[in-house]
Motif scaffolding. Structure first.
Motif, PDB file in Angstrom:
ATOM      1  N   GLY A 109       0.785  -1.225   0.000  1.00  0.00           N
ATOM      2  CA  GLY A 109       0.000   0.000   0.000  1.00  0.00           C
ATOM      3  C   GLY A 109       0.814   1.270   0.000  1.00  0.00           C
ATOM      4  O   GLY A 109       0.253   2.369   0.054  1.00  0.00           O
ATOM      5  N   ASP A 110       2.149   1.154  -0.053  1.00  0.00           N
ATOM      6  CA  ASP A 110       2.993   2.356  -0.065  1.00  0.00           C
ATOM      7  C   ASP A 110       3.154   2.959  -1.450  1.00  0.00           C
ATOM      8  O   ASP A 110       3.786   4.006  -1.588  1.00  0.00           O
ATOM      9  N   GLY A 111       2.592   2.310  -2.488  1.00  0.00           N
ATOM     10  CA  GLY A 111       2.594   2.911  -3.815  1.00  0.00           C
ATOM     11  C   GLY A 111       3.686   2.441  -4.739  1.00  0.00           C
ATOM     12  O   GLY A 111       4.099   3.190  -5.636  1.00  0.00           O
ATOM     13  N   LYS A 112       4.161   1.208  -4.571  1.00  0.00           N
ATOM     14  CA  LYS A 112       5.218   0.711  -5.464  1.00  0.00           C
ATOM     15  C   LYS A 112       4.696   0.533  -6.892  1.00  0.00           C
ATOM     16  O   LYS A 112       5.305   1.012  -7.855  1.00  0.00           O
ATOM     17  N   SER A 113       3.536  -0.125  -7.032  1.00  0.00           N
ATOM     18  CA  SER A 113       2.944  -0.293  -8.370  1.00  0.00           C
ATOM     19  C   SER A 113       2.502   1.044  -8.942  1.00  0.00           C
ATOM     20  O   SER A 113       2.606   1.284 -10.152  1.00  0.00           O
ATOM     21  N   THR A 114       2.014   1.928  -8.073  1.00  0.00           N
ATOM     22  CA  THR A 114       1.601   3.253  -8.532  1.00  0.00           C
ATOM     23  C   THR A 114       2.788   4.039  -9.069  1.00  0.00           C
ATOM     24  O   THR A 114       2.686   4.764 -10.067  1.00  0.00           O
ATOM     25  N   ALA A 115       3.943   3.897  -8.403  1.00  0.00           N
ATOM     26  CA  ALA A 115       5.148   4.588  -8.875  1.00  0.00           C
ATOM     27  C   ALA A 115       5.557   4.094 -10.262  1.00  0.00           C
ATOM     28  O   ALA A 115       5.917   4.896 -11.140  1.00  0.00           O
TER      29      ALA A 115
END
Length: 248
Positions: free
Chosen positions: A225-231
């Motif tokens: 949920g820390d945004g790895k895929s989003t990054a």
């Protein structure tokens, strides 16, 4: 039906005609509350479904790390929230139906009481009284059916509004028409990358800075949920980064 009642007994017909407009008035008042509750319920169900799908999508990774039982409490919380949202919507539907049924029952009871007193006085025959009592509930039946089917239509309208909102949203075109440059041997440098979550409460990732050199393996490590895929999506141009002026 009202014409038949009018032909049998004009006093009972006047009572029915006088109480008949009360049903649509209460239907409108209840319908406004039901419409808002249906929209809120659909919103809550969408958020809960999104969170549940996120947990399900991360289960293979959690299982590989031996953490598959970690989100159990969160799954129970989501289930309880979904149950409360569903029961709240059903509660409004049942209460509104009960109000309409009670209103029509009181109207028919008023006709019955009036007929009873007039029957004792001999102002009306027993055949006419029985015929009016049988026909009086049928006068309110169409309006009661409209109120019964309104809840399904309210849920359908809320879902249709959400669907049309998605369909009317213009699709963002990433990149341009120019050919992609040759990035062989190029170094990827990321400075202060931030993407806001859909609810806008936090940044995931938040102020990410990294450097990926050619010929090496660069890994993004962090909790779920820390945004790895989003990054990665933002680096590929699939998601727009959040400007610094819009960050909290």
């Amino acid at each position: 039906m009202i014409v038949v009642v009018l032909g049998l007994d004009w006093i009972s017909a006047a009572i029915v005609i006088g109480t008949l407009p009360l049903v649509p008035i209460f239907m409108v008042l209840i319908g406004l509350t039901t419409r808002d509750r249906s929209a809120r319920h659909l919103d809550a169900m969408q958020r809960l479904a999104t969170r549940t799908l996120d947990l399900i999508a991360g289960l293979p990774t959690l299982r590989a790390l031996g953490r598959e039982h970690g989100p159990a409490a969160r799954v129970r919380e989501l289930g309880d929230a979904q149950r409360r949202a569903t029961m709240g919507s059903l509660r409004v539907a049942f209460l509104s139906g009960m109000v309409l049924e009670l209103l029509t029952t009181l109207a028919v009871a008023l006709v019955a009481v009036t007929l009873g007193f007039r029957l004792v006085e001999g102002a009306v025959s027993i055949e006419t009284a029985l015929a009016v009592l049988v026909l009086a509930p049928e006068v309110y039946l169409p309006l009661r059916m409209v109120g019964t089917h309104f809840h399904a239509s309210a849920d359908g309208m809320a879902a249709a509004d959400a669907a049309f909102e998605v369909l009317e949203t213009p699709v963002a075109v990433a990149g341009g028409e120019a050919p992609a440059p040759d990035l062989t041997g190029a170094t990827l440098v990321v400075e202060d990358l931030a993407v806001a979550t859909p609810d806008g409460r936090r940044l995931a990732p938040g102020r990410l800075s990294m450097m990926a050199r050619p010929g090496t393996i660069t890994a993004l490590v962090g909790p779920n949920g820390d945004g790895k895929s989003t990054a990665l999506s933002a680096l590929m141009g699939l998601l727009p980064p959040t400007p610094a002026s819009s960050r909290r």
